[in-house]
Write a protein that holds these residues in place. Structure first.
Motif, mmCIF file in Angstrom:
data_model
loop_
_atom_site.group_PDB
_atom_site.id
_atom_site.type_symbol
_atom_site.label_atom_id
_atom_site.label_comp_id
_atom_site.label_asym_id
_atom_site.label_seq_id
_atom_site.Cartn_x
_atom_site.Cartn_y
_atom_site.Cartn_z
ATOM 1 N N THR A 20 0.826 -1.199 0.000
ATOM 2 C CA THR A 20 0.000 0.000 0.000
ATOM 3 C C THR A 20 0.866 1.257 0.000
ATOM 4 O OG1 THR A 20 -0.113 -0.116 2.414
ATOM 5 C CG2 THR A 20 -1.913 -1.140 1.175
ATOM 6 N N VAL A 21 2.073 1.142 0.534
ATOM 7 C CA VAL A 21 3.005 2.258 0.535
ATOM 8 C C VAL A 21 4.349 1.738 0.021
ATOM 9 C CG1 VAL A 21 4.207 3.976 1.936
ATOM 10 C CG2 VAL A 21 1.866 3.309 2.518
ATOM 11 N N ARG A 22 4.966 2.476 -0.862
ATOM 12 C CA ARG A 22 6.266 2.048 -1.376
ATOM 13 C C ARG A 22 7.354 2.357 -0.357
ATOM 14 N NH1 ARG A 22 6.826 3.328 -7.814
ATOM 15 N NH2 ARG A 22 4.692 2.892 -8.433
ATOM 16 N N SER A 23 7.888 1.320 0.255
ATOM 17 C CA SER A 23 8.999 1.495 1.185
ATOM 18 C C SER A 23 9.955 0.337 0.956
ATOM 19 C CB SER A 23 8.505 1.503 2.639
ATOM 20 O OG SER A 23 7.781 0.325 2.919
ATOM 21 N N PHE A 24 11.134 0.639 0.430
ATOM 22 C CA PHE A 24 12.100 -0.385 0.075
ATOM 23 C C PHE A 24 13.424 -0.102 0.766
ATOM 24 C CE2 PHE A 24 9.357 0.291 -3.688
ATOM 25 C CZ PHE A 24 8.765 -0.972 -3.769
ATOM 26 N N ASP A 25 14.172 -1.179 0.968
ATOM 27 C CA ASP A 25 15.516 -1.019 1.507
ATOM 28 C C ASP A 25 16.448 -0.387 0.473
ATOM 29 O OD1 ASP A 25 14.867 -2.309 3.970
ATOM 30 O OD2 ASP A 25 15.003 -4.251 2.954
ATOM 31 N N HIS A 26 16.211 -0.669 -0.812
ATOM 32 C CA HIS A 26 16.987 -0.117 -1.918
ATOM 33 C C HIS A 26 16.034 0.123 -3.078
ATOM 34 C CE1 HIS A 26 20.793 -1.433 0.017
ATOM 35 N NE2 HIS A 26 20.073 -2.496 0.365
ATOM 36 N N THR A 27 16.387 1.043 -3.942
ATOM 37 C CA THR A 27 15.561 1.310 -5.115
ATOM 38 C C THR A 27 16.446 1.564 -6.334
ATOM 39 O OG1 THR A 27 13.790 2.289 -3.780
ATOM 40 C CG2 THR A 27 13.781 2.788 -6.136
ATOM 41 N N TYR A 28 16.080 0.945 -7.445
ATOM 42 C CA TYR A 28 16.759 1.124 -8.733
ATOM 43 C C TYR A 28 15.694 1.309 -9.807
ATOM 44 C CZ TYR A 28 20.960 -0.630 -6.417
ATOM 45 O OH TYR A 28 22.023 -0.793 -5.563
ATOM 46 N N ASP A 29 16.121 1.806 -10.946
ATOM 47 C CA ASP A 29 15.186 1.871 -12.066
ATOM 48 C C ASP A 29 14.812 0.467 -12.522
ATOM 49 O OD1 ASP A 29 15.100 4.704 -12.319
ATOM 50 O OD2 ASP A 29 17.039 4.666 -13.364
ATOM 51 N N VAL A 30 15.807 -0.394 -12.636
ATOM 52 C CA VAL A 30 15.618 -1.750 -13.163
ATOM 53 C C VAL A 30 16.272 -2.755 -12.225
ATOM 54 C CG1 VAL A 30 16.104 -3.319 -15.095
ATOM 55 C CG2 VAL A 30 15.594 -0.893 -15.547
ATOM 56 N N VAL A 31 15.560 -3.835 -11.924
ATOM 57 C CA VAL A 31 16.115 -4.953 -11.170
ATOM 58 C C VAL A 31 16.132 -6.166 -12.098
ATOM 59 C CG1 VAL A 31 15.812 -6.534 -9.236
ATOM 60 C CG2 VAL A 31 15.355 -4.097 -8.931
ATOM 61 N N VAL A 32 17.307 -6.759 -12.250
ATOM 62 C CA VAL A 32 17.473 -7.923 -13.119
ATOM 63 C C VAL A 32 17.776 -9.130 -12.255
ATOM 64 C CG1 VAL A 32 18.826 -8.966 -14.969
ATOM 65 C CG2 VAL A 32 18.309 -6.509 -15.032
ATOM 66 N N VAL A 33 16.939 -10.153 -12.377
ATOM 67 C CA VAL A 33 17.122 -11.403 -11.644
ATOM 68 C C VAL A 33 17.779 -12.403 -12.590
ATOM 69 C CG1 VAL A 33 16.009 -13.235 -10.323
ATOM 70 C CG2 VAL A 33 15.059 -10.904 -10.291
ATOM 71 N N GLY A 34 19.064 -12.681 -12.358
ATOM 72 C CA GLY A 34 19.805 -13.586 -13.231
ATOM 73 C C GLY A 34 20.930 -12.870 -13.944
ATOM 74 N N THR A 35 22.049 -13.587 -14.166
ATOM 75 C CA THR A 35 23.241 -12.943 -14.723
ATOM 76 C C THR A 35 23.775 -13.665 -15.968
ATOM 77 O OG1 THR A 35 24.640 -14.226 -13.192
ATOM 78 C CG2 THR A 35 23.954 -12.012 -12.491
ATOM 79 N N GLY A 36 22.908 -14.406 -16.670
ATOM 80 C CA GLY A 36 23.289 -14.988 -17.948
ATOM 81 C C GLY A 36 23.119 -13.977 -19.067
ATOM 82 N N GLY A 37 23.057 -14.476 -20.300
ATOM 83 C CA GLY A 37 22.970 -13.585 -21.454
ATOM 84 C C GLY A 37 21.780 -12.654 -21.427
ATOM 85 N N ALA A 38 20.615 -13.170 -21.042
ATOM 86 C CA ALA A 38 19.412 -12.336 -21.010
ATOM 87 C C ALA A 38 19.522 -11.230 -19.974
ATOM 88 C CB ALA A 38 18.185 -13.203 -20.731
ATOM 89 N N GLY A 39 20.003 -11.591 -18.780
ATOM 90 C CA GLY A 39 20.130 -10.589 -17.731
ATOM 91 C C GLY A 39 21.175 -9.537 -18.040
ATOM 92 N N LEU A 40 22.327 -9.972 -18.565
ATOM 93 C CA LEU A 40 23.390 -9.022 -18.883
ATOM 94 C C LEU A 40 23.001 -8.118 -20.042
ATOM 95 C CD1 LEU A 40 26.449 -11.413 -18.480
ATOM 96 C CD2 LEU A 40 25.852 -9.482 -16.986
#
Length: 565
Positions: A20-40
């Motif tokens: 209901t309220v945006r409260s995050f420990d960190h904030t980025y424009d984009v979060v990518v889950v995974g570090t293979g070809g698609a994520g990179l």
């Protein structure tokens, strides 16, 4: 092939949190889950757009299946081809994709194929802009080169890269083969003992290694080289943070929009906001044996990253995403891995002469040299649970380098577990493998006749340019056929292996996750093996996994740049 995809549902553990309220420990424009070809590729596109991006990796090694691969990308009508005047076109690329793939559900519509072909230039040119250097695999054919629109030389790959340029990140890169290898090195080095060009190529690789040492470089090629080059652009030049050992636990929603994630970092839950979007690019469910057994009817023998457990696909489904192709994988034949060793995925070895593959009775059932996904499908269709054997004449063992037999410890373990079986005569071999002797004798005699005439009248081994690419040009009249008559003979037990699963989230042309009714889940994207493949049930050419992963990752980043924050 297991249960229908529509029957599968993720477990009942709810991992969605509506905010209901945006409260995050960190904030980025984009979060990518995974570090293979698609994520990179997604991260590279986001950096190119001036967006902030965080990459999350569930294991202690980054690079995913891409870093463990051959590093090639099937990218038709790419800029390198255009510069060389190689004669490809958008029309021919789409004609070929329609001929090989067809339409297999929502993942492989004509619009998605167009998006893929039309996105090639952007990925390649953006990567080059950020310092990534590519080369064409000019001799590598499409996997069905004789079909309409088929070509030779559509794949590109990275040139060997000095991993010292990524500093400490090199220690956590998932490297399978730390050598400055390239695609054409691999298939020619196999023939290092039998042909001049093979010996010459081996010498070139040795000199390349020595040259790197002399100049103070640590050159790495193929998949690890591609991941390292992308990683340099993203982590070093782009200064994007990387969190290792930070598995995804929850998708965070505000209304029906995905606005962030919760991950487990250093043993604690951490929330991260994503103003433009969350990209799920953490691979498929290769290593989840229970899920594979339920969906595919086999536990699987994967050769990819141990982090591919399928949790992000489950979370996407819980957020309402549709899935497709969950019953399929990037199949192939693998030599079974003994205790303490992984499987050895077979690619070019099957095309070489003086060898054949038989089933539990001793009969051939397919073209041994056909591309690996077709062979995997044929193994599953022929006998999902039966034994298969890759049988080598003494000349195969003496003439060709076998990557799966280089480690003496592995060979010893395979012999101890009955995965490698040796015999002086074919009759003795049939007895040791428990094959039907009459069937096996007839199979070998028939193959030997084909080898002498040059035409495999049963399965067409050697008919295609793809088969011949990996063959031995010094063997005539067919570079893929040689008689099986000189002992001692060796047999290796092979199983249905894979390079990853190919089912996952259904996405649109910009990699946005879709619901069953076709509506978009705002803020949620998916690419690579985390998504249902545009390639459907097939594999048109070398690098048909990483190519779409990179292109649709880049398309997602471009769309996020246009999205509201």
């Amino acid at each position: 092939m297991g249960k229908s995809v529509c029957q599968y549902q993720p477990d009942n553990v709810v991992r969605l949190r509506r905010l209901t309220v945006r409260s995050f420990d960190h904030t980025y424009d984009v979060v990518v889950v995974g570090t293979g070809g698609a994520g990179l590729a997604t991260a590279l596109g986001a950096i190119d757009e001036g967006l902030s991006v965080l990459l999350l990796e569930s294991t202690d090694r980054w690079g995913g299946n891409t870093a463990m691969s051959g590093g090639g990308m099937w990218l038709p009508n790419n800029p390198l081809m255009q510069r060389a005047g190689a004669g490809d076109s958008r029309t021919e690329a789409l004609e070929y994709m329609e001929a090989t793939i067809g339409v297999v559900g929502r993942a492989s519509t004509h619009e998605r194929k167009e998006a893929y072909v039309d996105g090639v230039d952007d990925f390649v040119l953006t990567a080059e802009k950020h310092g990534i250097v590519f080369a064409r695999a000019t001799d590598y054919p499409d996997y069905y080169p004789e079909l309409p629109g088929g070509k030779i030389g559509r794949a590109i790959e990275p040139k060997p890269f000095d991993v010292r340029q990524i500093g400490e990140l090199a220690k956590s890169l998932r490297i399978l083969m730390p050598l400055p290898m390239m695609t054409d090195d691999v298939w020619q080095i196999v023939r290092a003992w039998s042909t001049l060009d093979g010996f010459g190529r081996g010498a070139r690789v040795v000199f390349r290694v020595l040259g790197g040492v002399i100049t103070g470089k640590k050159l790495t090629g193929i998949g690890a080289g591609l991941a390292a080059r992308l990683g340099h652009a993203v982590f070093v030049e782009g200064k994007a943070p990387l969190w290792l050992e930070s598995p995804l636990e929850e998708l965070l929603l505000e209304g029906d929009r995905v606005v962030g994630v919760q991950v487990r970092k250093d043993g604690n839950p951490v929330t991260v906001g994503a103003k433009r979007g969350v990209m799920l690019a953490a691979g498929g469910f290769d290593q989840n044996r229970a899920k594979r057994l339920e969906l595919q009817g086999v536990e699987g023998t994967p050769s990819g990253s141990p982090g591919a457990l399928g949790v992000p696909i489950d979370l996407a489904q819980q957020a309402g995403a549709a899935v497709e192709l969950m019953e399929d994988a990037w199949w192939g034949a693998s030599i079974a891995g003994p205790e303490g060793f992984g499987p050895s995925f077979l690619v070019g070895e099957r095309s070489l002469p003086f060898s054949l593959i038989v089933d539990a009775r001793g009969a051939r059932f397919a073209n041994e040299a056909e591309y690996y996904v077709d062979l995997g499908h044929h193994m599953l269709e022929h006998d999902k649970d039966g034994d298969y054997w890759f049988i080598l004449d003494a000349r195969h063992r003496h003439r060709y380098l076998r990557s799966f037999a280089l480690d003496p410890r592995l060979s010893k373990a395979m012999r101890a577990e009955g995965i490698e079986v040796k015999a002086d005569t074919l009759e003795e071999l049939a007895e040791r493998l428990d094959l039907d002797k009459a069937t096996f004798r007839s199979t070998v005699e028939r193959l030997n006749g084909f080898a002498r005439t040059g035409r495999d009248q049963d399965f067409g081994k050697g008919d295609s340019a793809y088969d011949r690419y990996y063959g031995d040009p010094t063997v005539r009249p067919n570079p893929c056929l040689g008689t099986i008559e000189k002992g001692p003979f060796v047999a290796y037990k092979i199983v249905v292996g894979d390079l990853g699963t190919k089912g996952g989230v259904v996405t649109d042309t910009d990699s946005r996750a879709l619901r069953e009714d076709g509506s978009v889940i705002e803020g949620l994207y998916s690419a690579g093996n985390n998504s249902a493949s545009v390639m459907g049930h097939t594999y048109p050419g070398p690098g048909s996994t990483i190519g779409p992963a990179a292109v649709f990752g880049m398309r997602a980043a471009r769309h996020m740049a246009r999205a509201r924050g």
